[in-house]
Design an enzyme around this catalytic site. Structure first.
Site, PDB file in Angstrom:
ATOM      1  N   CYS A  99       0.857  -1.183   0.000  1.00  0.00           N
ATOM      2  CA  CYS A  99       0.000   0.000   0.000  1.00  0.00           C
ATOM      3  C   CYS A  99       0.891   1.229   0.000  1.00  0.00           C
ATOM      4  CB  CYS A  99      -0.879  -0.022   1.259  1.00  0.00           C
ATOM      5  SG  CYS A  99      -1.978   1.390   1.380  1.00  0.00           S
ATOM      6  N   GLU A 142      -8.849  -1.193  -2.217  1.00  0.00           N
ATOM      7  CA  GLU A 142      -9.168   0.234  -2.362  1.00  0.00           C
ATOM      8  C   GLU A 142     -10.516   0.565  -1.740  1.00  0.00           C
ATOM      9  OE1 GLU A 142      -6.761   2.035  -3.015  1.00  0.00           O
ATOM     10  OE2 GLU A 142      -5.474   0.548  -3.947  1.00  0.00           O
ATOM     11  N   HIS A 145     -10.243   1.207   1.872  1.00  0.00           N
ATOM     12  CA  HIS A 145      -9.767   2.552   2.233  1.00  0.00           C
ATOM     13  C   HIS A 145     -10.934   3.514   2.455  1.00  0.00           C
ATOM     14  CE1 HIS A 145      -5.384   2.587   2.052  1.00  0.00           C
ATOM     15  NE2 HIS A 145      -5.375   1.948   0.895  1.00  0.00           N
TER      16      HIS A 145
HETATM   17 ZN    ZN Z   1      -3.753   0.987   0.087  1.00  0.00          ZN
END
Ligand code: ZN
Length: 169
Positions: A99, A142, A145
């Site tokens: 990441c 993603e 997130h």
């Molecule tokens: Zn990430």
């Protein structure tokens, strides 16, 4: 178009829940362009989410087509998803993830093997996307997130599944 600084763990913004996009404006399009520039500027970057550049909106982009594993598999190339919702998922796979917000580590993370995603594309048009393999991992990473979830939160065993790396590539 600009390369934006990436927020790094433990920045508290990375733990926030992002809010839905309500309409594609020129300003939003600029954020998307900057996200793509930022993703492409990172060697090995296969995905990015708006909160990583400090924008708490539900926007992600993935592109695994240049990745050594993802590029070999069926994939959708560069894909921008607004307000992505995972409608269904199945199977399981364990893949080594990195990441841009956690440059010092990688980890083996268990994810679904395939996902079915409902989202808007960058023009605001609804898309239903089926994704498998490494691209499905990137999408799940993603979308996490957007809910303030990092791969560190999904590590089962810090002892056996978390790895320190010398430098982020
Ligand atoms: Zn990430």
């Amino acid at each position: 178009m600009a390369i934006l600084p990436i927020l790094k763990f433990p920045d508290p913004l990375l733990k926030e829940k992002s809010t839905p996009v309500d309409g594609v404006t020129p300003e939003l399009s600029r954020v998307i362009d900057d996200m793509l520039d930022t993703m492409h500027a990172s060697a090995g970057g296969v995905g990015i989410s708006a909160p990583q550049v400090g924008v708490l909106k539900r926007i992600v982009a993935v592109d695994v087509s240049g990745h050594k594993r993802g590029g070999q598999e069926e994939n959708h190339g560069l894909t921008v998803l607004l307000n992505p919702e995972i409608l269904a998922k199945g199977g399981r796979q364990i893949v080594r993830e990195g990441c841009m917000s956690i440059p010092a580590y990688t980890a083996n993370i268990e994810r679904a093997k395939w996902v079915l995603v409902d989202a808007l594309d960058r023009n605001g048009k609804q898309v239903i996307l089926e994704s498998v393999g490494f691209e499905a991992v990137a999408i799940q990473h993603e979308v996490d997130h957007l809910d303030g979830i990092l791969f560190l939160d999904r590590v089962t065993s810090v002892k056996t599944d978390l790895f320190r790396r010398k430098k982020y590539r």
